[in-house]
Design a protein around this motif. Structure first.
Motif, mmCIF file in Angstrom:
data_model
loop_
_atom_site.group_PDB
_atom_site.id
_atom_site.type_symbol
_atom_site.label_atom_id
_atom_site.label_comp_id
_atom_site.label_asym_id
_atom_site.label_seq_id
_atom_site.Cartn_x
_atom_site.Cartn_y
_atom_site.Cartn_z
ATOM 1 N N LEU A 99 2.954 3.023 -11.837
ATOM 2 C CA LEU A 99 1.991 1.978 -11.518
ATOM 3 C C LEU A 99 2.298 1.366 -10.159
ATOM 4 N N HIS A 100 1.287 1.206 -9.371
ATOM 5 C CA HIS A 100 1.420 0.579 -8.046
ATOM 6 C C HIS A 100 0.215 -0.333 -7.823
ATOM 7 N N PHE A 101 0.354 -1.277 -6.884
ATOM 8 C CA PHE A 101 -0.747 -2.171 -6.530
ATOM 9 C C PHE A 101 -0.962 -2.177 -5.026
ATOM 10 N N ALA A 102 -2.197 -2.093 -4.611
ATOM 11 C CA ALA A 102 -2.550 -2.378 -3.221
ATOM 12 C C ALA A 102 -2.872 -3.866 -3.138
ATOM 13 N N MET A 103 -2.280 -4.553 -2.155
ATOM 14 C CA MET A 103 -2.468 -6.004 -2.046
ATOM 15 C C MET A 103 -2.663 -6.385 -0.586
ATOM 16 N N ASP A 104 -3.429 -7.460 -0.395
ATOM 17 C CA ASP A 104 -3.685 -7.911 0.968
ATOM 18 C C ASP A 104 -3.834 -9.423 1.015
ATOM 19 N N SER A 105 -3.927 -9.967 2.223
ATOM 20 C CA SER A 105 -4.168 -11.399 2.426
ATOM 21 C C SER A 105 -5.231 -11.563 3.498
ATOM 22 N N PHE A 106 -5.865 -12.744 3.472
ATOM 23 C CA PHE A 106 -7.026 -12.977 4.314
ATOM 24 C C PHE A 106 -6.997 -14.424 4.799
ATOM 25 N N TRP A 124 0.850 -1.183 0.000
ATOM 26 C CA TRP A 124 0.000 0.000 0.000
ATOM 27 C C TRP A 124 0.901 1.254 0.000
ATOM 28 N N PRO A 125 0.357 2.415 -0.346
ATOM 29 C CA PRO A 125 1.164 3.639 -0.246
ATOM 30 C C PRO A 125 1.435 3.951 1.229
ATOM 31 N N GLN A 126 2.675 3.808 1.654
ATOM 32 C CA GLN A 126 2.977 3.915 3.079
ATOM 33 C C GLN A 126 3.226 5.346 3.538
ATOM 34 N N ALA A 127 3.284 6.255 2.618
ATOM 35 C CA ALA A 127 3.437 7.667 2.977
ATOM 36 C C ALA A 127 2.747 8.505 1.911
ATOM 37 N N PRO A 128 2.259 9.688 2.262
ATOM 38 C CA PRO A 128 1.610 10.543 1.261
ATOM 39 C C PRO A 128 2.524 10.788 0.062
ATOM 40 N N GLY A 129 1.965 10.601 -1.121
ATOM 41 C CA GLY A 129 2.731 10.842 -2.340
ATOM 42 C C GLY A 129 3.485 9.649 -2.859
ATOM 43 N N ASP A 130 3.504 8.528 -2.112
ATOM 44 C CA ASP A 130 4.249 7.345 -2.556
ATOM 45 C C ASP A 130 3.762 6.830 -3.907
ATOM 46 N N ALA A 131 2.477 6.983 -4.182
ATOM 47 C CA ALA A 131 1.916 6.470 -5.428
ATOM 48 C C ALA A 131 1.552 7.601 -6.387
ATOM 49 N N ALA A 132 2.255 8.712 -6.280
ATOM 50 C CA ALA A 132 1.902 9.890 -7.089
ATOM 51 C C ALA A 132 2.161 9.687 -8.573
ATOM 52 N N SER A 133 3.077 8.801 -8.926
ATOM 53 C CA SER A 133 3.364 8.560 -10.341
ATOM 54 C C SER A 133 3.664 7.087 -10.562
#
Length: 316
Positions: free
Chosen positions: A96-103, A85-94
């Motif tokens: 491609l990024h993915f948010a991922m999780d597990s369950f 996930w974006p761990q700080a403001p602006g980390d995903a500003a430019s």
């Protein structure tokens, strides 16, 4: 709202009485054999007929949100962990990024909505249909797993609202739904449970939990009296679901803590859906003036699992 008095002192069953009841419902459900059990009744023709229940096009969930916080009824809640996930403001500003999780989830807990496979209940050394309990090992179930429902469970659903019948918001823990309750709810709601239907029985567990808070459900909950399974055998239903565990606690049956599970799954070959929520659906049914609907249940593809988290959908 119609009222119906609470049944006075539903009788306890001796071991001999329970065995007689087991034999009776098993003989009347002898058609429900094989990997799919009673789901064999959900033929394409029956699904086509169920599709005629769709008139307004409204879809309603019958699942509760998955719980991730421990409580008195959920000592082992589901875990949800973010992996990216974006761990700080602006980390995903430019870029491609993915948010991922597990369950992860204890499927057969006392809080989350789930479906029980036919391998879930072991009784006197066997599973449904006399399949050996040895088919369930540390690697999972080699027979009667939830994979038997991999094409989904689709049919005509019927919701019978027993608190509505009795003029109360919910049934208190320890109370029983009887066959007479089910028949009276049919009459009050102007609906009839028929061959091949998916039957859902509201006891008000979710509403009580929401308004009064969670409690130790394993010790005290409302559910069906074992003798109510004769109603299901008469109507040849294919699935049983409740907003509780389907079984009452404490058990009224000598030597059997979950008699409804034994009768429904082991004797009759019914997939059980536990801890659903019907508050949304009951409101829509009241608005629509009808208590039957197209129902779609889609368990996860878990080839050797004894059950699955589930989100049943009613389409009216």
């Amino acid at each position: 709202m119609a009222t119906h008095a609470r049944p006075a002192g539903q009788p306890r069953l001796t071991a001999a009485e329970f065995e007689a009841l087991y034999r009776q419902v098993a003989s009347r459900a002898a058609w429900a054999e094989g990997e799919r059990g009673a789901l064999t009744a959900l033929t394409p023709d029956r699904v086509l007929v169920a599709g005629r229940e769709v008139r307004s096009g409204r879809s309603v969930t019958m699942a509760a949100p998955v719980q991730t916080a421990p409580g008195p009824d959920d000592a082992e809640p589901a875990t949800h962990r973010m992996r990216a996930w974006p761990q700080a403001p602006g980390d995903a500003a430019s870029g491609l990024h993915f948010a991922m999780d597990s369950f992860a989830m204890n499927v057969h807990g006392d809080a989350d909505s789930h479906v029980d496979a036919l391998c879930h209940v072991i009784y006197d050394g066997t599973l449904h249909g006399g399949v050996s309990a040895d088919t369930v090992t540390a690697d999972g179930a080699d027979a009667l797993s939830i994979e038997a429902a991999h094409d989904g469970i689709v049919g005509r659903g019927v919701l019978l609202d027993v608190p509505r019948l009795r003029g109360v918001p919910w049934l208190e823990p320890g109370d029983h739904v009887t066959a007479d309750d089910l028949a009276a709810a049919e009459s009050a709601q102007h609906v009839q449970v028929s061959d091949g239907d998916l039957l859902f029985v509201r006891v008000g567990h979710r509403r009580r939990r929401a308004e009064l808070g969670a409690w130790h459900t394993a010790d005290a909950r409302a559910g069906l009296h074992p003798s109510a399974l004769e109603f299901l055998a008469d109507r040849r239903v294919t699935v049983l679901g409740s907003d509780g565990n389907n079984d009452t606690a404490p058990s009224c049956t000598e030597g059997v803590d979950f008699p409804v599970h034994v009768l429904a799954i082991h004797a009759m070959g019914l997939h059980l859906l536990d801890y659903l929520q019907f508050e949304d659906l009951a409101s829509v049914c009241e608005e629509e003036g009808r208590w039957s609907f197209l129902c779609v249940v889609a368990p996860l593809r878990l080839p050797h699992a004894t059950g699955s988290p589930v989100n049943p959908i009613a389409v009216l």
